[in-house]
Motif scaffolding. Structure first.
Motif, short mmCIF file in Angstrom:
data_model
loop_
_atom_site.label_atom_id
_atom_site.label_comp_id
_atom_site.label_asym_id
_atom_site.label_seq_id
_atom_site.Cartn_x
_atom_site.Cartn_y
_atom_site.Cartn_z
N LEU A 69 138.49 35.61 -26.18
CA LEU A 69 138.70 36.91 -25.56
C LEU A 69 139.97 37.56 -26.10
CD1 LEU A 69 137.85 36.09 -21.82
CD2 LEU A 69 136.33 37.04 -23.55
N LYS A 70 141.00 36.75 -26.15
CA LYS A 70 142.30 37.26 -26.62
C LYS A 70 142.21 37.76 -28.07
CE LYS A 70 147.16 35.87 -26.81
NZ LYS A 70 148.13 34.75 -26.56
N ASN A 71 141.53 36.97 -28.92
CA ASN A 71 141.41 37.35 -30.34
C ASN A 71 140.68 38.70 -30.50
OD1 ASN A 71 142.74 35.04 -31.10
ND2 ASN A 71 140.87 33.87 -31.56
N ARG A 72 139.62 38.89 -29.74
CA ARG A 72 138.84 40.13 -29.89
C ARG A 72 139.62 41.34 -29.38
NH1 ARG A 72 132.48 38.31 -28.92
NH2 ARG A 72 132.39 37.13 -30.88
N VAL A 73 140.38 41.16 -28.30
CA VAL A 73 141.19 42.27 -27.80
C VAL A 73 142.31 42.59 -28.78
CG1 VAL A 73 142.81 42.97 -25.98
CG2 VAL A 73 140.63 41.89 -25.37
N ASN A 74 142.93 41.52 -29.34
CA ASN A 74 144.01 41.74 -30.32
C ASN A 74 143.48 42.48 -31.56
OD1 ASN A 74 146.04 40.63 -28.79
ND2 ASN A 74 145.80 38.56 -29.65
N GLN A 91 142.03 38.06 -16.36
CA GLN A 91 141.56 38.54 -15.07
C GLN A 91 140.15 38.00 -14.82
OE1 GLN A 91 140.83 42.75 -15.03
NE2 GLN A 91 140.87 42.91 -12.79
N ASN A 92 139.88 37.57 -13.58
CA ASN A 92 138.53 37.13 -13.19
C ASN A 92 137.93 38.20 -12.29
OD1 ASN A 92 138.53 34.61 -14.51
ND2 ASN A 92 139.72 33.70 -12.85
N THR A 93 136.75 38.70 -12.67
CA THR A 93 136.06 39.70 -11.86
C THR A 93 134.59 39.29 -11.71
OG1 THR A 93 135.44 41.06 -13.77
CG2 THR A 93 137.56 41.53 -12.71
N TYR A 94 133.91 40.01 -10.84
CA TYR A 94 132.49 39.73 -10.58
C TYR A 94 131.71 41.04 -10.73
CZ TYR A 94 134.04 35.20 -8.90
OH TYR A 94 134.59 33.94 -8.83
N GLY A 100 122.51 39.40 -8.93
CA GLY A 100 123.70 39.84 -8.25
C GLY A 100 124.94 39.68 -9.12
N PRO A 101 126.14 39.91 -8.56
CA PRO A 101 127.37 39.84 -9.35
C PRO A 101 127.60 38.43 -9.93
CG PRO A 101 127.76 40.91 -7.24
CD PRO A 101 126.39 40.32 -7.17
N GLN A 102 128.01 38.41 -11.19
CA GLN A 102 128.31 37.16 -11.88
C GLN A 102 129.79 37.15 -12.29
OE1 GLN A 102 125.83 34.78 -12.28
NE2 GLN A 102 124.67 36.22 -11.01
N LYS A 103 130.34 35.95 -12.37
CA LYS A 103 131.75 35.81 -12.73
C LYS A 103 131.95 36.20 -14.19
CE LYS A 103 135.62 32.56 -12.90
NZ LYS A 103 136.06 31.16 -12.70
N LYS A 104 132.99 37.01 -14.42
CA LYS A 104 133.30 37.46 -15.77
C LYS A 104 134.78 37.23 -16.05
CE LYS A 104 132.34 41.39 -18.86
NZ LYS A 104 131.77 42.74 -18.94
N ARG A 105 135.08 36.61 -17.19
CA ARG A 105 136.44 36.35 -17.62
C ARG A 105 136.88 37.49 -18.55
NH1 ARG A 105 140.92 33.56 -15.97
NH2 ARG A 105 142.02 32.54 -17.70
N VAL A 106 138.00 38.15 -18.24
CA VAL A 106 138.42 39.35 -18.95
C VAL A 106 139.86 39.17 -19.44
CG1 VAL A 106 138.82 41.84 -18.75
CG2 VAL A 106 136.91 40.77 -17.52
N PHE A 107 140.12 39.68 -20.67
CA PHE A 107 141.49 39.74 -21.19
C PHE A 107 141.82 41.21 -21.42
CE2 PHE A 107 144.68 39.84 -24.58
CZ PHE A 107 145.64 38.97 -24.05
N GLU A 163 133.62 38.30 -20.98
CA GLU A 163 132.32 37.66 -21.12
C GLU A 163 131.95 36.99 -19.80
OE1 GLU A 163 131.77 35.01 -24.33
OE2 GLU A 163 132.28 36.48 -25.90
N TYR A 164 130.67 37.00 -19.50
CA TYR A 164 130.19 36.29 -18.31
C TYR A 164 130.26 34.79 -18.57
CZ TYR A 164 128.60 40.75 -16.54
OH TYR A 164 128.57 42.03 -16.08
N THR A 165 130.84 34.08 -17.64
CA THR A 165 131.09 32.64 -17.86
C THR A 165 129.83 31.81 -17.73
OG1 THR A 165 131.65 32.32 -15.53
CG2 THR A 165 133.46 32.86 -17.02
N ASP A 166 128.77 32.33 -17.08
CA ASP A 166 127.61 31.48 -16.83
C ASP A 166 126.93 31.08 -18.13
OD1 ASP A 166 126.77 34.09 -17.33
OD2 ASP A 166 124.95 33.86 -16.11
#
Length: 659
Positions: free
Chosen positions: A84-89, A179-182, A192-199, A214-217
């Protein structure tokens, strides 16, 4: 005689051999039973050790695999974070390059459009780079273009977290962060809402925040599949295997793969998976159950261990059949029993050998024993003759000594009578001395009691004389003076009556009031106490009646009060006082008399009631007052008189049974 000797030898041989036979056979049986018990104990200890060893192996296998899974999860999460970090950078660097290239050449809106266009093109399968400004407006959302330009600053996810507000705060305060969001995953709205890991990262030149998630599932599912493949490949002795189940009871591996086992029970009604889940949630533990009849499984007792994979809501376990351990135990017991048969045969041969030796020894000893018995019988016969002669001599000596003893008894009785008479005479003299000493004390008290009335009479006579000389004497004045003198003389007569009652020889036992006797006793000596400035504190309870000779009880009170007075005067106590208190204790009347003279020396307190013991000079004390007081209370009234040291001085406690 010879026939009796033969019978004796036969009887001795049989009984001795029987006794030895019972003892040796019993010992042999004991040794055999102990040997068998030791074999069983050894096999049982081996079985227990085997179970503990198997449990250790199971726990080690499961815990090791669980630790590997936890490490794999941590590594996979770290790998995702880095991705995630690499793609945002990358997106950040591209945006910064465009900004730097266009700055100064184009206006701000043109720069924004160029950067937005570049970010909108950055998609990766189902995921994409997004961009928002500091106010919460959506700048770029490639897969959801209809929300671009709209403000979602107050939008929350299914867990109540502010999605954009939290992202902006992380970017602006920390520069960048996770950040963790759903979110609802596109194309999978029904889940329904799924866990997503965000940078997210702050793009300060345009007051934007660039992010990627990206969705962690999907990522987690890939890792879980790898873990399950590795788990199913693990085997150990006796076809042992590892198994995995979710906390909802869904079996992920054989022998019940794909089935929900949450409500499955064994033949004893035990919820197997529920208990394994409970043990896992506690950090790991063992349970025993009967294996259900699944394909490829043996429906036998089984011991299993479960450990948690908390981040996935799983547990991993392994088990072993207890019937295998029981079979090993039986085999071990059989092997030990076979090896011990030689020992038991050796014990049996030893027992038989000892019995044979014992029989031969008894036979030899029986003859020798018969000779010893014959010699002993002869010696007994000789001793009996000597004993008869001694008996005759002893009877004569006993008769002579009996006569001497009778004479001594008669002489002793005479001496006892003489000593009793002497003691009675001694007690009579002591009692007389005590009475005389008390009378001496009372005469002094009479003198104190009469001093004030005599002074009053003297004053009245002088007053009459002065009235005559001044001409004031008339019949009325004379009659008034006579009345005063008569009252004073009556008071003196009453004092004489009280002292006469005190020394009354009456010995009749009656019921009397303790409080009345205290008051009478104080009337006899209050003048003496007042003249010596001794304060008397009296605290009387409700009226208590006792049985005895009232005069003797009063003598005891006076004797103790006088002793207290003498000690106070002898020690020159400042503010001397005597406290008298009556009450009830355990069904008895109790009178306590205390002074403030400092108490009795502990070395002599035990001797204070002995006759002729006194601490006063010979001219002032006889040492029999307290002795006779104790005789009166304990001998005549069957009560008790004791002394102890209180807080300020000595205390005498008189206890007599109530009526």
């Amino acid at each position: 005689m010879e026939n009796k000797q033969l019978q004796f030898k036969k009887y001795y041989f049989i009984t001795s051999f029987a006794l030895i036979f019972v003892i040796i056979v019993g010992m042999g049986a004991y040794f055999v039973s102990q040997k068998y018990k030791s074999i069983q104990q050894y096999a049982l200890s081996d079985k227990i050790a085997n179970v503990e060893n198997k449990k250790t192996i199971l726990k080690s296998i499961v815990d090791s695999f669980a630790q590997q899974v936890e490490i794999l999860i941590s590594e996979s999460e770290a790998s995702l974070d880095q991705k995630l970090k690499n793609r945002v950078n990358t997106a950040y660097n591209i945006s910064m390059g465009i900004y730097n290239e266009m700055q100064g050449k184009f206006n701000k809106n043109e720069i924004k459009n160029a950067v937005r266009s570049a970010l909108s093109s950055m998609t990766f399968d189902k995921d994409y780079i997004f961009c928002i400004d500091y106010t919460g407006d959506i700048v770029s959302s490639p897969f959801l273009p209809h929300i671009e330009g709209k403000n979602f600053i107050d939008k929350t996810d299914s867990e109540g977290n502010f999605i954009l507000k939290d992202a902006i705060e992380i970017a602006r305060n920390e520069g960048a962060g996770y950040q963790n969001t759903y979110w609802v995953k596109p194309g999978e709205e029904e889940r329904g809402p799924q866990k997503k890991r965000v940078f997210v990262k702050n793009f300060e030149p345009l007051d934007w925040v660039i992010g990627y998630g990206e969705y962690t599932d999907s990522f987690q599912t890939s890792v879980q599949e790898d873990v399950l493949l590795q788990l199913e490949a693990v085997t150990y002795e006796n076809d042992g295997y590892l198994f995995a189940t979710t906390y909802e009871g869904y079996s992920l591996t054989k022998p019940a793969k794909g089935k929900n086992m949450y409500d499955v029970r064994d033949v004893n009604g035990k919820y197997i998976v529920r208990e394994l889940i409970s043990k896992a949630k506690e950090g790991g533990g063992f349970i025993i159950y009967v294996m259900p009849p699944f394909k490829g499984a043996r429906p036998e007792s089984k011991l299993s261990y479960a450990a948690p994979i908390e981040r996935w809501g799983w547990y991993i376990g392994a088990g072993m059949y207890l019937t295998d351990i029981e079979a090993a135990y039986e085999k071990r017991l059989e092997t030990l029993s076979e090896s011990s048969k030689k020992d038991m045969a050796f014990i049996l041969v030893g027992v038989m050998s000892i019995l044979a030796l014992a029989a031969f020894a008894i036979f030899l000893l029986s003859g020798k024993l018969q000779k010893i018995i014959d010699a002993y019988n002869e010696e007994i016969k000789n001793k009996n003759e000597e004993l008869e002669n001694l008996n005759l001599s002893l009877e004569e000596k006993v008769s002579a000594k009996t006569s001497e003893l009778n004479e001594l008894n008669q002489s002793l009785e005479e001496k006892v009578r003489e000593e009793v008479a002497k003691n009675r005479e001694k007690d009579r003299i002591m009692f007389k001395q005590g009475r005389l000493a008390a009378m001496g004390e009372m005469i002094g008290n009479i003198a104190h009691q009469w001093r004030q009335p005599l002074s009053s009479i003297s004053f009245i006579v002088q007053d009459i004389q002065e009235a005559k000389d001044t001409g004031e004497l008339d019949d009325e004045y004379l009659n008034a003076s006579v009345v005063k003198c008569t009252k004073t003389i009556g008071h003196m007569s009453e004092t004489i009556d009280n002292f006469r009652d005190f020394f009354s020889p009456a010995k009749e036992q009656i019921d009397f009031s303790v409080n009345n006797e205290i008051e009478k006793s104080l009337q006899l000596i209050d003048a003496t106490l007042e003249n010596n400035r001794i304060k008397v504190n009296v605290k009387l309870s409700e009226n208590i009646i006792v049985h005895g000779i009232a005069g003797e009880y009063s003598q005891v009170l006076v004797s103790i009060i006088n002793n207290a007075k003498d000690v106070l005067l002898a020690r020159s106590v400042e503010d001397p006082e005597i406290s008298i208190e009556s009450g009830e204790e355990d069904g008895a009347s109790v009178v306590t008399i205390c002074d403030n003279a400092g108490g009795v020396d502990e070395e002599i307190i035990e001797k204070i009631f002995e006759p002729y013991f006194t601490t006063k000079p010979i001219s002032q004390g006889t040492g029999i007052g307290l002795y006779f007081s104790k005789m009166i209370i304990e001998g005549n009234m069957h009560g008790s008189l004791t002394v102890y040291n209180g807080q300020k001085g000595a205390c005498f406690k008189i206890s007599v049974a109530k009526v």
